[in-house]
Write a protein that holds these residues in place. Sequence first.
Motif, short mmCIF file in Angstrom:
data_model
loop_
_atom_site.label_atom_id
_atom_site.label_comp_id
_atom_site.label_asym_id
_atom_site.label_seq_id
_atom_site.Cartn_x
_atom_site.Cartn_y
_atom_site.Cartn_z
N ILE A 115 49.69 -24.11 -17.89
CA ILE A 115 49.41 -23.84 -19.30
C ILE A 115 47.90 -23.68 -19.48
O ILE A 115 47.12 -24.46 -18.94
N ILE A 116 47.50 -22.67 -20.25
CA ILE A 116 46.11 -22.53 -20.68
C ILE A 116 46.07 -22.77 -22.17
O ILE A 116 46.78 -22.13 -22.94
N VAL A 117 45.25 -23.73 -22.58
CA VAL A 117 45.08 -24.05 -24.00
C VAL A 117 43.74 -23.49 -24.46
O VAL A 117 42.69 -23.89 -23.95
N ASN A 133 53.80 -31.42 -18.12
CA ASN A 133 53.18 -30.46 -17.21
C ASN A 133 51.81 -30.96 -16.77
O ASN A 133 51.01 -31.37 -17.61
N LYS A 134 51.56 -30.93 -15.48
CA LYS A 134 50.29 -31.44 -14.94
C LYS A 134 49.25 -30.34 -14.76
O LYS A 134 48.07 -30.63 -14.55
N ASN A 135 49.69 -29.08 -14.83
CA ASN A 135 48.76 -27.96 -14.61
C ASN A 135 48.30 -27.38 -15.95
O ASN A 135 48.86 -26.40 -16.45
N ILE A 136 47.29 -28.00 -16.52
CA ILE A 136 46.80 -27.59 -17.84
C ILE A 136 45.29 -27.38 -17.78
O ILE A 136 44.56 -28.22 -17.26
N VAL A 137 44.85 -26.24 -18.32
CA VAL A 137 43.43 -25.94 -18.40
C VAL A 137 43.06 -25.70 -19.87
O VAL A 137 43.73 -24.92 -20.55
N PHE A 148 42.18 -33.43 -17.04
CA PHE A 148 42.37 -32.01 -17.33
C PHE A 148 41.20 -31.18 -16.83
O PHE A 148 40.06 -31.61 -16.84
N ASP A 149 41.51 -29.95 -16.40
CA ASP A 149 40.46 -28.96 -16.15
C ASP A 149 40.01 -28.39 -17.49
O ASP A 149 40.81 -28.30 -18.44
N CYS A 150 38.76 -27.96 -17.56
CA CYS A 150 38.30 -27.30 -18.78
C CYS A 150 37.14 -26.37 -18.49
O CYS A 150 36.42 -26.53 -17.50
N VAL A 151 37.00 -25.37 -19.36
CA VAL A 151 35.86 -24.44 -19.32
C VAL A 151 35.21 -24.51 -20.68
O VAL A 151 35.85 -24.22 -21.70
#
Length: 331
Positions: A115-117, A133-137, A148-151
Amino acid sequence: MATIKDIAERAGVSIATVSRVLNYDDTLNVTDNTKKKVFEIAQELEYINNKTRKSKVQTYKIGIKREYSDKEEMEDTYYFLIRNTIEKIFLEERIDFFNIGNEEDYDRLKSLDGIIVIGSLNANDIDNYKLRNKNIVFVDYAPEDDEFDCVIVDLAKAVKKALEYLINLGHKNIGFIGGRDQKEQGNIELIDNREKAFYDYMRLKGILNEEYIRLGNFTPASGYKLTKDILDSGKYPTAFIMANDSMAIGAYKAIQEKGLRIPEDISIIGFNDISTAQYIVPALTTLRVHTEFISESAVNLLMERVKDGRKISKKVIVPTKLVIRESCRMI
């Protein structure tokens, strides 16, 4: 499945050398015997290069959760550009995606590869997403949970850069026109980091004047209304920093209606460098946000988790560039 690292270890060369050999890099300075050895080991290990892997296409399903509506995206194209670029990348890579609605069934998130938020989520949504879900950016938002990953954009440095530019031009009476997200995070309104950075730097310099600060939403209409409110008070700054270019366009209208000129009477700095910024009169000085790089980084982070199983979170902080045009002058 064999990797470049496996080949490198067998051949006794670096991973970079293997990569360049397999990609037929003519500038690589190695012997023909080394190249032959690499190709033979790759064949023996049944190595499949990226192009071949893409041709076999493993289908992934990605959800895109956006904070802003179509109308809001058109009024402030920053988020539209990010989402549009992300979707373009997915189409080029033949990755399935769909937009997650506000009423989306949480259990459906379990079936997604990632998922991309774009923007923020409230605390309750973050918890529910994380459970399923563990794959979230996150894009343009850094949750307190460091799993979480983030940009994100380095807004503090961007505002400092703009203020230093104005101060070097002789400005001390500087205003700020900004906004706050309407959503709440734990019943606390989210404060925009541009606003915080403005307060911090102006206090540090001892030149903060809160009479020159107004907050609304990130639209041209709000930029017009908030700027007009300050101008109608009869006391206004020599320069404004606007939270985005859309608000700056509204400010132009308010200033011109008042019979004032840009930059002779008031200097303006925007934020984002949207496509129209260079065409309004005078051309807008603004802080360029690299939306394409932000989008690419978000996709790369997500696919590292989806394809490679990376568990450790990453935060990518993207710098801005001050694009100097015609809307500021020395006083």
